[in-house]
Design a protein around this motif. Structure first.
Motif, PDB file in Angstrom:
ATOM      1  N   GLU A  59       0.822  -1.214   0.000  1.00 34.81           N
ATOM      2  CA  GLU A  59       0.000   0.000   0.000  1.00 34.81           C
ATOM      3  C   GLU A  59       0.857   1.266   0.000  1.00 34.81           C
ATOM      4  O   GLU A  59       0.628   2.205  -0.772  1.00 34.81           O
ATOM      5  CB  GLU A  59      -0.920  -0.018   1.224  1.00 34.81           C
ATOM      6  N   ASN A  74     -13.479   1.619  -6.488  1.00 39.32           N
ATOM      7  CA  ASN A  74     -14.279   2.733  -5.980  1.00 39.32           C
ATOM      8  C   ASN A  74     -13.342   3.914  -5.735  1.00 39.32           C
ATOM      9  O   ASN A  74     -12.272   3.751  -5.148  1.00 39.32           O
ATOM     10  CB  ASN A  74     -14.964   2.320  -4.674  1.00 39.32           C
ATOM     11  N   PRO A 107      -9.293  -3.637  -6.565  1.00 38.68           N
ATOM     12  CA  PRO A 107      -9.371  -5.099  -6.465  1.00 38.68           C
ATOM     13  C   PRO A 107      -7.987  -5.733  -6.317  1.00 38.68           C
ATOM     14  O   PRO A 107      -7.823  -6.743  -5.644  1.00 38.68           O
ATOM     15  CB  PRO A 107     -10.030  -5.524  -7.776  1.00 38.68           C
ATOM     16  N   ARG A 108      -6.997  -5.118  -6.963  1.00 34.12           N
ATOM     17  CA  ARG A 108      -5.622  -5.632  -6.930  1.00 34.12           C
ATOM     18  C   ARG A 108      -4.700  -4.506  -7.390  1.00 34.12           C
ATOM     19  O   ARG A 108      -5.151  -3.495  -7.917  1.00 34.12           O
ATOM     20  CB  ARG A 108      -5.466  -6.834  -7.867  1.00 34.12           C
ATOM     21  N   SER A 115     -10.256   2.425  -3.569  1.00 30.51           N
ATOM     22  CA  SER A 115     -10.391   0.992  -3.328  1.00 30.51           C
ATOM     23  C   SER A 115     -10.061   0.256  -4.620  1.00 30.51           C
ATOM     24  O   SER A 115     -10.641   0.553  -5.671  1.00 30.51           O
ATOM     25  CB  SER A 115     -11.823   0.670  -2.875  1.00 30.51           C
ATOM     26  N   THR A 155      -6.011   4.202   0.804  1.00 27.48           N
ATOM     27  CA  THR A 155      -6.125   3.124  -0.171  1.00 27.48           C
ATOM     28  C   THR A 155      -6.493   1.838   0.563  1.00 27.48           C
ATOM     29  O   THR A 155      -6.097   1.631   1.714  1.00 27.48           O
ATOM     30  CB  THR A 155      -4.814   2.890  -0.949  1.00 27.48           C
ATOM     31  N   THR A 156      -7.260   0.991  -0.117  1.00 30.24           N
ATOM     32  CA  THR A 156      -7.623  -0.300   0.457  1.00 30.24           C
ATOM     33  C   THR A 156      -7.929  -1.278  -0.670  1.00 30.24           C
ATOM     34  O   THR A 156      -8.071  -0.871  -1.826  1.00 30.24           O
ATOM     35  CB  THR A 156      -8.848  -0.172   1.394  1.00 30.24           C
ATOM     36  N   GLN A 157      -8.011  -2.563  -0.331  1.00 22.49           N
ATOM     37  CA  GLN A 157      -8.374  -3.558  -1.327  1.00 22.49           C
ATOM     38  C   GLN A 157      -9.876  -3.796  -1.272  1.00 22.49           C
ATOM     39  O   GLN A 157     -10.467  -3.900  -0.201  1.00 22.49           O
ATOM     40  CB  GLN A 157      -7.641  -4.878  -1.087  1.00 22.49           C
ATOM     41  N   GLY A 158     -10.508  -3.868  -2.469  1.00 24.17           N
ATOM     42  CA  GLY A 158     -11.943  -4.082  -2.558  1.00 24.17           C
ATOM     43  C   GLY A 158     -12.430  -3.746  -3.957  1.00 24.17           C
ATOM     44  O   GLY A 158     -11.618  -3.535  -4.871  1.00 24.17           O
ATOM     45  N   PRO A 159     -13.734  -3.689  -4.173  1.00 25.17           N
ATOM     46  CA  PRO A 159     -14.270  -3.305  -5.483  1.00 25.17           C
ATOM     47  C   PRO A 159     -13.775  -1.925  -5.879  1.00 25.17           C
ATOM     48  O   PRO A 159     -13.566  -1.057  -5.016  1.00 25.17           O
ATOM     49  CB  PRO A 159     -15.789  -3.311  -5.258  1.00 25.17           C
TER      50      PRO A 159
END
Length: 329
Positions: free
Chosen positions: A3, A124, A88-89, A86, A118-122
């Motif tokens: 990250e 957005n 996915p990868r 956000s 920042t984060t992992q997810g759909p």
């Protein structure tokens, strides 16, 4: 890539307006004494606000443009923004394109990226933008006055046209489609015009969900009505000696009349400014438009009678209801 490596590589930049930017627990902004801070947040969700096939550089541009458009609607000068992302990868090619489009527009408007998350997810994207405006000078939805002219900047309807091509309900040639698609995927925030209108216009809003729906917010807050003339939709217009396109583009002008009405009046995703100004300010409105190289079109007037009446080119009321976009309707 982790990250913090991601942030360091694609989003960390030196700051000039901020005392402290990306990399700490908070950003610190040096605001100008005697100014008011304007703040806007917008979220873009894949499948709702943009297609998965969009070019990442265009998406980066649009993600910031929609916030800059909000600042423009109150006449604010951009200062800085934060980015919550956000993913996915970690896709380095996507990040390179997205960050280049985002930061190119930021640099063009002197708007610094000063932090976020920042984060992992759909996929957005959420941006919060900060701007400043002199006290008492902000253009507010509540200030429209009876008798005001109603204007739009630039052109409306092309973003909706591009969406219908993607949906398969309409066909366009390659060049015409690219022009419409560019308007949908890479809108132009009217920041300079918004600032120039501060001492000229009474009320303003940016057109994100549809021209008539967004104008309705002004009418409700101001306690007034409006009458919209549709003669400007009969053919593509132009503005000034430079022949800048105004009102609608030639591509939209070729559509059947009912489609022109629907796309221009309720299409959305245009990110133009809809604003009202006194009749005696018409010369100053055109001067502001000319100085900022932004075409404007006068499309109606504010009335004392509540409600919004749309007139056909013969001056007769159009019965059709033009519904704008609503996330939860």
């Amino acid at each position: 890539m982790g990250e913090f490596d991601l942030i360091e590589r694609y989003f960390k930049r030196p700051t000039h307006k901020a005392a402290l930017g990306v990399g700490d627990d908070c950003a610190l902004l040096n605001t100008t004494p005697g100014m008011q801070l304007a703040v806007s947040s917008d979220m873009l969700v894949e499948g709702r606000h943009f297609l998965s096939t969009v070019d990442p550089a265009r998406l980066g541009h649009k993600a910031l443009a929609v916030n800059l458009s909000d600042l423009a609607a109150v006449g604010a000068e951009p200062l800085a923004f934060t980015l919550a992302l956000s993913l996915p990868r970690v896709d380095e090619a996507w990040l390179a394109g997205f960050s280049s489009g985002l930061l190119r527009l930021a640099d063009a408007h002197g708007c610094e990226l000063v932090g976020g998350d920042t984060t992992q997810g759909p996929l957005n994207i959420c941006i919060t933008a900060f701007g400043e405006v002199p006290p008492g000078d902000a253009l507010l939805r509540q200030n429209a006055q009876v008798g005001d002219d109603i204007y739009i900047s630039g052109t409306v309807g092309d973003a909706r046209l591009a969406l219908e091509v993607f949906r398969g309900t309409h066909a366009l040639s390659g060049e015409a489609f690219e022009q419409a698609r560019l308007r949908m995927e890479q809108p132009t925030p009217r920041v300079a015009l918004g600032s120039a209108l501060r001492a000229v216009a009474n009320a303003a809003i940016d057109v994100s969900d549809g021209l008539l729906g967004d104008l309705g917010h002004i009418l409700k807050r101001s306690g007034v009505g409006a009458q919209i003339d549709t003669t400007w939709l009969q053919a593509a217009g132009s503005f000034g000696e430079a022949r800048l396109p105004a009102g609608i583009t030639p591509v939209l002008a070729e559509l059947p009349w009912n489609k022109r009405l629907e796309f221009a009046l309720s299409g959305g995703d245009d990110y133009e400014l809809c604003f009202t100004a006194p009749v005696n300010q018409r010369e100053l409105v055109h001067a502001a438009a000319w100085e900022t190289h932004t075409p404007v079109t006068r499309i109606g007037r504010i009335t004392q009678e509540l409600g919004l009446v749309v007139l056909d080119p013969q001056g007769q009321p159009i019965a059709k209801r033009f519904a704008s976009f609503d996330h939860f309707a």
